[in-house]
Design a protein around this motif. Structure first.
Motif, short mmCIF file in Angstrom:
data_model
loop_
_atom_site.label_atom_id
_atom_site.label_comp_id
_atom_site.label_asym_id
_atom_site.label_seq_id
_atom_site.Cartn_x
_atom_site.Cartn_y
_atom_site.Cartn_z
N PRO A 129 0.79 -1.24 0.00
CA PRO A 129 0.00 0.00 0.00
C PRO A 129 0.83 1.28 0.00
CG PRO A 129 -0.26 -1.17 2.08
CD PRO A 129 0.57 -2.03 1.19
N LEU A 130 2.10 1.21 0.36
CA LEU A 130 2.94 2.41 0.39
C LEU A 130 3.73 2.59 -0.90
CD1 LEU A 130 4.44 2.16 4.01
CD2 LEU A 130 2.45 3.46 3.25
N LEU A 131 3.35 1.90 -1.94
CA LEU A 131 4.13 1.89 -3.18
C LEU A 131 4.31 3.29 -3.77
CD1 LEU A 131 5.63 -0.11 -4.92
CD2 LEU A 131 3.57 -0.37 -6.30
N ASN A 132 3.37 4.19 -3.56
CA ASN A 132 3.46 5.54 -4.12
C ASN A 132 3.96 6.57 -3.11
OD1 ASN A 132 2.42 4.80 -6.67
ND2 ASN A 132 0.37 4.75 -5.79
N ILE A 133 4.59 6.09 -2.04
CA ILE A 133 5.07 6.96 -0.97
C ILE A 133 6.59 6.78 -0.84
CG2 ILE A 133 4.76 7.64 1.45
CD1 ILE A 133 2.10 7.65 -0.09
N SER A 134 7.32 7.88 -0.75
CA SER A 134 8.78 7.81 -0.62
C SER A 134 9.21 7.65 0.84
CB SER A 134 9.42 9.06 -1.21
OG SER A 134 9.16 10.18 -0.39
N ASP A 135 10.45 7.28 1.05
CA ASP A 135 11.00 7.18 2.41
C ASP A 135 10.89 8.52 3.14
OD1 ASP A 135 11.71 4.50 2.41
OD2 ASP A 135 13.82 4.87 1.93
N GLU A 136 11.21 9.59 2.44
CA GLU A 136 11.16 10.92 3.04
C GLU A 136 9.75 11.25 3.51
OE1 GLU A 136 12.59 15.47 1.93
OE2 GLU A 136 12.13 14.07 0.30
N GLU A 137 8.75 10.92 2.68
CA GLU A 137 7.36 11.18 3.05
C GLU A 137 6.94 10.32 4.23
OE1 GLU A 137 5.36 12.45 -1.20
OE2 GLU A 137 5.85 10.33 -0.87
N ILE A 138 7.37 9.07 4.27
CA ILE A 138 7.04 8.20 5.40
C ILE A 138 7.66 8.74 6.69
CG2 ILE A 138 7.45 5.91 6.41
CD1 ILE A 138 7.07 4.79 3.56
N ASP A 139 8.88 9.23 6.60
CA ASP A 139 9.53 9.81 7.78
C ASP A 139 8.75 11.01 8.31
OD1 ASP A 139 11.49 7.87 7.66
OD2 ASP A 139 12.97 9.16 6.68
N TYR A 140 8.32 11.90 7.41
CA TYR A 140 7.51 13.06 7.83
C TYR A 140 6.19 12.60 8.44
CZ TYR A 140 10.29 16.84 5.73
OH TYR A 140 11.28 17.74 5.43
N PHE A 141 5.54 11.64 7.78
CA PHE A 141 4.25 11.13 8.26
C PHE A 141 4.40 10.53 9.66
CE2 PHE A 141 0.96 7.87 8.68
CZ PHE A 141 -0.18 8.60 8.39
N ALA A 142 5.46 9.73 9.85
CA ALA A 142 5.70 9.10 11.16
C ALA A 142 5.96 10.15 12.23
CB ALA A 142 6.89 8.14 11.06
N LYS A 143 6.66 11.19 11.87
CA LYS A 143 6.94 12.27 12.83
C LYS A 143 5.64 12.99 13.21
CE LYS A 143 9.87 16.35 13.37
NZ LYS A 143 10.82 17.24 12.73
N ILE A 144 4.79 13.26 12.23
CA ILE A 144 3.52 13.94 12.47
C ILE A 144 2.62 13.10 13.36
CG2 ILE A 144 1.36 14.70 11.37
CD1 ILE A 144 3.16 15.44 8.90
N LYS A 145 2.54 11.80 13.08
CA LYS A 145 1.64 10.90 13.81
C LYS A 145 2.31 10.25 15.03
CE LYS A 145 -1.81 11.56 11.10
NZ LYS A 145 -3.00 12.25 11.56
N LYS A 146 3.55 10.64 15.29
CA LYS A 146 4.32 10.13 16.44
C LYS A 146 4.45 8.61 16.42
CE LYS A 146 3.20 14.05 19.42
NZ LYS A 146 2.51 14.93 18.54
N LEU A 147 4.77 8.08 15.25
CA LEU A 147 4.99 6.64 15.10
C LEU A 147 6.47 6.34 15.29
CD1 LEU A 147 2.88 6.14 11.84
CD2 LEU A 147 2.13 5.80 14.19
N LYS A 148 6.75 5.31 16.05
CA LYS A 148 8.14 4.95 16.33
C LYS A 148 8.45 3.59 15.72
CE LYS A 148 8.82 7.90 20.20
NZ LYS A 148 8.89 9.11 19.45
N GLY A 149 9.64 3.48 15.18
CA GLY A 149 10.09 2.22 14.60
C GLY A 149 11.52 2.35 14.12
N LYS A 150 12.08 1.24 13.73
CA LYS A 150 13.46 1.23 13.25
C LYS A 150 13.53 1.77 11.83
CE LYS A 150 13.92 -3.17 13.79
NZ LYS A 150 14.39 -4.53 13.75
N LYS A 151 14.69 2.30 11.49
CA LYS A 151 14.96 2.68 10.11
C LYS A 151 16.03 1.77 9.58
CE LYS A 151 14.96 6.52 8.27
NZ LYS A 151 15.02 7.80 7.63
#
Length: 180
Positions: A129-151
């Motif tokens: 489902p994230l096929l149209n989303i870049s790493d940079e966008e996922i990082d911003y999204f995770a920061k906004i939604k306060k999601l934590k995980g490994k990179k």
């Protein structure tokens, strides 16, 4: 800088988005792109046995967050399985629908690696489902939604793609379109 959607103070600037966005509008854009991808590919139906692979990465946390948000109040049942992406292929051999934390950067990198090293890319039934989303966008999204995980650390090819994207914004999207 003002958000191009709502006029609030923008904090996220990516040339391929067409302008600057506030965190709320940026998160909406990401969710909308995931919704569109799921709808266009007709990947999921309410009676499917759906497994989400959780490899403890930020991408996995984003996938889980987005799917729960998108399908809230609908008759979808998601089973979360702690596993690696490599083991997901075995799960997909049964009648299960398997969702993996795989995005644009992963897809483009896999394709170029196969191209440069004369490898074949196997067709897969895995849902991305994230096929149209870049790493940079996922990082911003995770920061906004306060999601934590490994990179996951970037490979040489991944670093090269990031450099290419900095020099020529939108190049990853262009590569992805030519692959699909």
């Amino acid at each position: 800088m003002d958000c191009i959607k709502c006029g609030k103070k923008a904090q996220i600037s990516m040339k391929h988005l067409g302008g600057d966005l506030c965190p709320t509008c940026f998160a909406e854009v990401i969710e909308k792109r995931v919704r569109k991808s799921l709808r266009e590919n007709e990947w999921l139906k309410p009676d499917d046995d759906i497994i989400i692979i959780d490899d403890s990465t930020v991408k996995a946390k984003a996938v889980m967050y987005l799917l729960k948000s998108i399908f809230k109040g609908q008759p979808f049942k998601f089973n979360i399985k702690k596993a690696s992406i490599a083991s997901a292929e075995k799960l997909a051999k049964s009648k299960n629908k398997v969702i993996i934390p795989w995005n644009m950067d992963d897809e483009v990198e896999q394709y170029l690696d196969a191209l440069f090293n004369n490898k074949k890319i196997k067709k897969t039934k895995l849902i991305k489902p994230l096929l149209n989303i870049s790493d940079e966008e996922i990082d911003y999204f995770a920061k906004i939604k306060k999601l934590k995980g490994k990179k996951k650390p970037k490979t040489k090819l991944g670093k090269m793609l990031d450099d290419l994207e900095k020099r020529y914004p939108g190049s990853k999207f262009g590569l992805l379109k030519s692959i699909l």
